[in-house]
Design a protein around this motif. Structure first.
Motif, short mmCIF file in Angstrom:
data_model
loop_
_atom_site.label_atom_id
_atom_site.label_comp_id
_atom_site.label_asym_id
_atom_site.label_seq_id
_atom_site.Cartn_x
_atom_site.Cartn_y
_atom_site.Cartn_z
N MET A 87 0.84 -1.19 0.00
CA MET A 87 0.00 0.00 0.00
C MET A 87 0.88 1.25 0.00
O MET A 87 1.94 1.27 0.62
CB MET A 87 -0.91 0.01 1.23
N GLU A 88 0.41 2.28 -0.68
CA GLU A 88 1.15 3.54 -0.71
C GLU A 88 1.24 4.14 0.69
O GLU A 88 0.25 4.18 1.42
CB GLU A 88 0.45 4.55 -1.62
N LYS A 89 2.41 4.62 1.04
CA LYS A 89 2.58 5.28 2.32
C LYS A 89 2.07 6.71 2.29
O LYS A 89 2.06 7.40 3.30
CB LYS A 89 4.05 5.25 2.75
N THR A 90 1.66 7.16 1.12
CA THR A 90 1.05 8.49 1.00
C THR A 90 -0.44 8.35 0.67
O THR A 90 -1.03 9.28 0.12
CB THR A 90 1.76 9.31 -0.08
N LEU A 91 -1.02 7.21 1.01
CA LEU A 91 -2.41 6.93 0.65
C LEU A 91 -3.37 7.99 1.18
O LEU A 91 -4.33 8.38 0.52
CB LEU A 91 -2.82 5.55 1.17
N LEU A 92 -3.11 8.50 2.39
CA LEU A 92 -4.01 9.47 3.02
C LEU A 92 -3.37 10.85 3.11
O LEU A 92 -3.65 11.62 4.03
CB LEU A 92 -4.40 8.97 4.42
N ARG A 93 -2.55 11.17 2.13
CA ARG A 93 -1.83 12.45 2.16
C ARG A 93 -2.75 13.66 2.09
O ARG A 93 -2.37 14.75 2.50
CB ARG A 93 -0.83 12.52 1.01
N ASN A 94 -3.96 13.48 1.58
CA ASN A 94 -4.89 14.61 1.47
C ASN A 94 -5.78 14.75 2.70
O ASN A 94 -6.57 15.70 2.79
CB ASN A 94 -5.77 14.45 0.23
N MET A 95 -5.68 13.80 3.62
CA MET A 95 -6.58 13.82 4.78
C MET A 95 -6.06 14.76 5.86
O MET A 95 -4.91 14.70 6.29
CB MET A 95 -6.76 12.42 5.36
N GLN A 96 -6.94 15.64 6.33
CA GLN A 96 -6.68 16.51 7.48
C GLN A 96 -7.58 15.99 8.59
O GLN A 96 -8.80 15.96 8.44
CB GLN A 96 -6.99 17.96 7.13
N TYR A 97 -6.99 15.58 9.71
CA TYR A 97 -7.77 14.81 10.68
C TYR A 97 -7.35 15.11 12.11
O TYR A 97 -6.30 15.70 12.38
CB TYR A 97 -7.60 13.32 10.41
N CYS A 98 -8.15 14.64 13.03
CA CYS A 98 -7.80 14.59 14.44
C CYS A 98 -8.64 13.50 15.10
O CYS A 98 -9.65 13.07 14.55
CB CYS A 98 -7.98 15.93 15.13
N TRP A 137 -1.98 5.24 12.89
CA TRP A 137 -2.12 4.59 11.59
C TRP A 137 -2.35 5.61 10.47
O TRP A 137 -1.75 5.53 9.41
CB TRP A 137 -3.26 3.58 11.62
N ILE A 138 -3.24 6.56 10.72
CA ILE A 138 -3.51 7.57 9.69
C ILE A 138 -2.28 8.43 9.46
O ILE A 138 -1.92 8.74 8.31
CB ILE A 138 -4.71 8.46 10.10
N HIS A 139 -1.60 8.79 10.54
CA HIS A 139 -0.40 9.62 10.40
C HIS A 139 0.69 8.89 9.61
O HIS A 139 1.43 9.51 8.83
CB HIS A 139 0.12 10.00 11.78
N SER A 140 0.79 7.55 9.79
CA SER A 140 1.81 6.79 9.08
C SER A 140 1.55 6.73 7.58
O SER A 140 2.46 6.44 6.80
CB SER A 140 1.88 5.36 9.64
N MET A 141 0.32 7.01 7.17
CA MET A 141 0.00 7.05 5.74
C MET A 141 -0.13 8.49 5.25
O MET A 141 -0.87 8.80 4.34
CB MET A 141 -1.28 6.25 5.47
N SER A 142 0.61 9.38 5.91
CA SER A 142 0.78 10.78 5.51
C SER A 142 -0.42 11.67 5.82
O SER A 142 -0.53 12.77 5.28
CB SER A 142 1.12 10.89 4.01
N GLY A 143 -1.33 11.22 6.68
CA GLY A 143 -2.41 12.10 7.12
C GLY A 143 -1.86 13.27 7.91
O GLY A 143 -0.85 13.15 8.61
N PHE A 157 4.69 -1.95 -6.98
CA PHE A 157 5.44 -0.93 -6.25
C PHE A 157 5.17 -1.08 -4.76
O PHE A 157 4.02 -1.06 -4.32
CB PHE A 157 5.05 0.47 -6.71
N CYS A 158 6.23 -1.24 -3.97
CA CYS A 158 6.07 -1.52 -2.55
C CYS A 158 6.42 -0.34 -1.66
O CYS A 158 6.65 -0.49 -0.47
CB CYS A 158 6.95 -2.71 -2.16
N GLY A 159 6.49 0.84 -2.23
CA GLY A 159 6.82 2.01 -1.44
C GLY A 159 8.32 2.32 -1.49
O GLY A 159 9.14 1.51 -1.94
N ASP A 160 8.67 3.50 -1.03
CA ASP A 160 10.06 3.93 -1.05
C ASP A 160 10.88 3.15 -0.03
O ASP A 160 10.39 2.79 1.05
CB ASP A 160 10.16 5.43 -0.73
N SER A 161 12.13 2.89 -0.37
CA SER A 161 13.01 2.16 0.53
C SER A 161 14.45 2.47 0.18
O SER A 161 14.81 2.61 -0.99
CB SER A 161 12.76 0.65 0.42
#
Length: 742
Positions: free
Chosen positions: A172-183, A206-212, A617-621
């Protein structure tokens, strides 16, 4: 009249005087300039009226006003509706109703402030389809309680399970939730200290780890009045709401844009960097990268034989982590470090051999740190060297959303497939490895070995246990859930090299005794093991490149005679009587222009089938240089396969699975009377393998003895493109390259 005329003459004469002989400027010019300066200064210092303030604000450019937003006037007479442009989406998961009550209070308060509110019960929400589609026009609030033993409420169980797996899955993309603004606001009771607000903290992490992007700090409500910071959970929520509106207000009104977590910020540290705790991550409710568990210099895994020399020569950057210099060149200034590392590795190897020779035990393949890391990623570790994990296609078919490419090509039931391996170790360090090389590596078995009975029972129990967690999950079909508890297929391709396990034949026989078909994948570095392998339902060899140089570049094998081993493995495959498969992984800019060489390899191994799949693609490494640019589009894979088929007169394109970016070339012997028979007759296979076992291998059988007809929808060229019409397909709102893997 005379007086007036005299006065005018005097003023006219005065204004016409020059300032001096050296400065030829009339006095009236100086007077006029002074008046202008006074007027400008007065205008700038004059207090502004409320009307002027509102007017100046209106002149500033803002995004279009959200529809249906009620205008609200503040104490300064500023119309908030002029700024509002974001939506407020409030999710809740509850057991007793408290989270729902708090969500309602926040929604009511937001409505009074003029925001557009969307209240969502997590029990009816589908994260797989909708969560990643949330854009920057929305601020999300999650209000969830922690239930018994740190588990989420039943209504939020599927949401939390999906979120956890998505955050730890390399596919899964590690930037999957990059557009999410959350709390997040969690509800718990500090009397249960071991699990206090576990669910809220996990969702935030979890959300933060996917770029939230966090809008404000994690709120933690405490039901224990004594320990609660504000005297009770209601007061805790009230205090957090004040912080939320102060932080979220500028975001909701478009006056503040949150910085992506992947960028550098004064309030945080870069991904992967250690800040020593000096950043403000904690203040924002998150974990600092400096807080990650440090286990000293303990390696994640044990290495063996040629791998030690290879890693030292390549200039590994970290102790215990296998890396390789892309150019294969060691800088002169690093030579001392390399030699020191080589001596250390060899000394450790000699010490271990001495211990074993003296009757001591071998080391376990999986170290405690690796066990912890893999468990966090969703793996169930069995014994000391095996593992099992639930495939995403298993989950998909449980919910009637389609099966994997093996369902299309060979007729397996994806919801009844167990993905496992009896050996987490591998002899390659492929650039597209799902594990980014955190799994053990070695060229021989020199670890402790578990009995196949333990591996088999552990794999089966762990798999069934994970299936049981889907009970009650929205969309799961009851009939398929019941079937999933009784696995019918085993994909020995999870990670590592299963054929390295010394007791692989006994393990395979146990699977067959339980009428579980076997799909075993090997990386073509152990030809003798292939020769000695008992019949399996389908035997794969990964053919990732067609020349010695490209194979070294892509697979990065540990054996120094890797090319000879590779060719010998293909020859051994040609002598197997059952179904055999070449599996090609296409990597743009690596191996997509070697069609002629691939054709020569086909003539050596003579496989029944050839699977060609675009790389996942398995994400950046740091261990791999692959990017999304190396992932071919499905149309590019189709073009390659068509050109490849032209070089293989005995093969044709039989099937495709567009969803997995995968096609199947089949030998023409599986085309009977113009119809493809690529599917497997599983009952027939189990009958044949039983006869083979009881006769000690005298009653042999071939791939043609257990073939079955391929349905029309699975044939290449069909309108369905390999998607079973009995399933329901879900499409993303924003289509892009599929990186989900299989």
């Amino acid at each position: 009249m005379c007086t007036d005329y005299t006065g005018v003459r005097m003023i006219e004469k005065l204004l016409s005087y020059l300032v001096s002989d050296s400065l030829q400027v009339p006095v009236w010019t100086i007077v006029l300039a002074a008046a202008v300066v006074v007027a400008v200064v007065w205008e700038k210092r004059k207090p502004r009226t409320a009307q002027q303030t509102t007017t100046s604000q209106e002149q500033k450019p803002h995004a279009p006003t959200e529809q249906n937003v009620k205008p609200t006037v503040s104490k300064k007479n500023i119309d908030v509706s002029k700024f509002v442009r974001l939506k407020l989406k409030i999710f809740y998961g509850t057991t007793t109703g408290k989270s729902k009550l708090f969500a309602g209070q926040l929604a009511e308060e937001g409505g009074r402030k003029g925001y557009k509110i969307d209240l969502v019960d997590l029990a009816t929400y589908e994260p797989e389809d909708d969560l990643s589609e949330i854009g920057t026009d929305t601020v999300c609030v999650f209000i969830v309680s922690t239930y018994t033993d740190g588990t989420p409420p039943e209504s939020a169980a599927w949401f939390c399970k999906w979120l956890e797996e998505a955050s730890t899955d390399f596919r899964m993309e590690k930037t999957l939730l990059r557009n999410m603004q959350y709390c997040v606001f969690g509800l718990g009771n500090s009397l249960y200290s071991d699990h206090y607000n576990t669910v809220g903290r996990n969702i935030d992490r979890w959300i933060h780890s996917m770029s939230g992007k966090r809008v404000t700090i994690l709120g933690q409500g405490d039901e224990d009045v004594v320990n609660s910071r504000h005297g009770g959970i209601e007061e805790d929520f009230k205090a957090w709401r004040k912080i939320f509106w102060r932080k979220a207000g500028p975001v909701l009104t478009g006056r503040k844009t949150l910085m992506s977590v992947t960028g550098k910020s004064k309030e945080g540290c870069n991904d992967g960097e250690k800040c020593g705790g000096s950043c403000k991550c904690k203040d924002e409710g998150g974990a600092c990268s400096s807080d990650e568990d440090q286990e000293g210099d303990e390696p994640l895994y044990e290495t063996s034989s040629e791998e030690e020399d290879d890693d030292a020569e390549s200039g590994g950057e970290e102790e215990g982590v296998v890396t390789q210099n892309p150019g294969g060149v060691v800088d002169l200034e690093d030579l001392g470090k390399v030699m020191k590392k080589m001596k250390t590795a060899k000394a450790a190897r000699r010490a271990e051999e001495s211990t074993v020779a003296a009757g001591g035990e071998r080391k376990e393949m999986v170290t405690p740190q690796l066990r912890k890391a893999l468990t966090k990623q969703g793996y169930r570790i069995i014994g000391s060297h095996s593992g099992v994990k639930l495939c995403r296609w298993t989950k998909s078919m449980l919910r009637g959303r389609g099966g994997c490419y093996k369902h299309t090509f060979y007729g397996i039931e994806s919801h009844r497939c167990m993905e496992t391996t009896p050996s987490l170790a591998c002899a390659n360090k492929c650039v597209f490895c799902w594990r980014h090389h955190t799994n053990p590596v070695g060229t021989e078995w020199r670890w402790q070995m578990d009995d196949p009975e333990l591996v088999f029972s552990g794999a089966l129990e762990s798999h069934v246990s994970m299936i049981k967690q889907f009970k009650g999950v929205p969309g799961v079909i009851a009939e398929r859930f019941a079937e999933g508890l009784n696995p019918a297929h085993c994909a020995l391709s999870l990670v590592g090299e299963p054929i390295m396990y010394p007791e692989i034949n006994r393990f395979v026989n146990m699977l067959h005794e339980k009428h579980i078909s076997t799909f075993l994948v090997t990386n073509a570095q152990f030809p003798d093991a292939i020769t000695n392998l008992s019949p399996v339902t389908q035997l794969y060899v990964s053919v990732d490149a067609s020349t010695k140089d490209s194979l070294k570049k892509i697979d990065r094998p540990l054996f120094k005679d890797f090319w000879e081993r590779f060719l010998d493995s293909l020859r051994a495959l040609s002598e197997k009587g059952q179904r055999t498969v070449y599996r090609l992984t296409l990597v743009k800019a690596f191996n997509t222009d070697e069609i002629d060489n691939y054709a020569r390899l086909v003539s050596i191994g003579k496989p029944d089938f050839i699977e060609i799949k675009g790389v996942t693609f398995c994400g950046d490494s740091k261990a791999s240089t692959l990017t999304m640019g190396n992932v071919p589009w499905h149309e590019e894979v189709v073009k390659f396969v068509q050109q490849f088929a032209e070089e293989l007169p005995d093969y044709e394109i039989a099937s495709e699975h567009e969803h997995s970016n995968c096609l199947l070339l089949a030998h023409k012997k599986f085309k009977v009377n113009g119809e493809w028979w690529t599917w497997i007759d599983y009952p027939r296979f189990h009958k044949l393998i039983k006869e083979w076992t009881e006769s000690n291998g005298e009653r042999t059988f071939t791939a043609l003895d257990y073939m079955a007809k391929t349905p029309h929808w699975a044939v290449f060229g069909a309108r369905e493109q390999g998607f079973d019409p009995a399933e329901t397909r879900y499409f993303r709102k924003n289509p892009k390259k599929d990186i989900g893997g299989c």
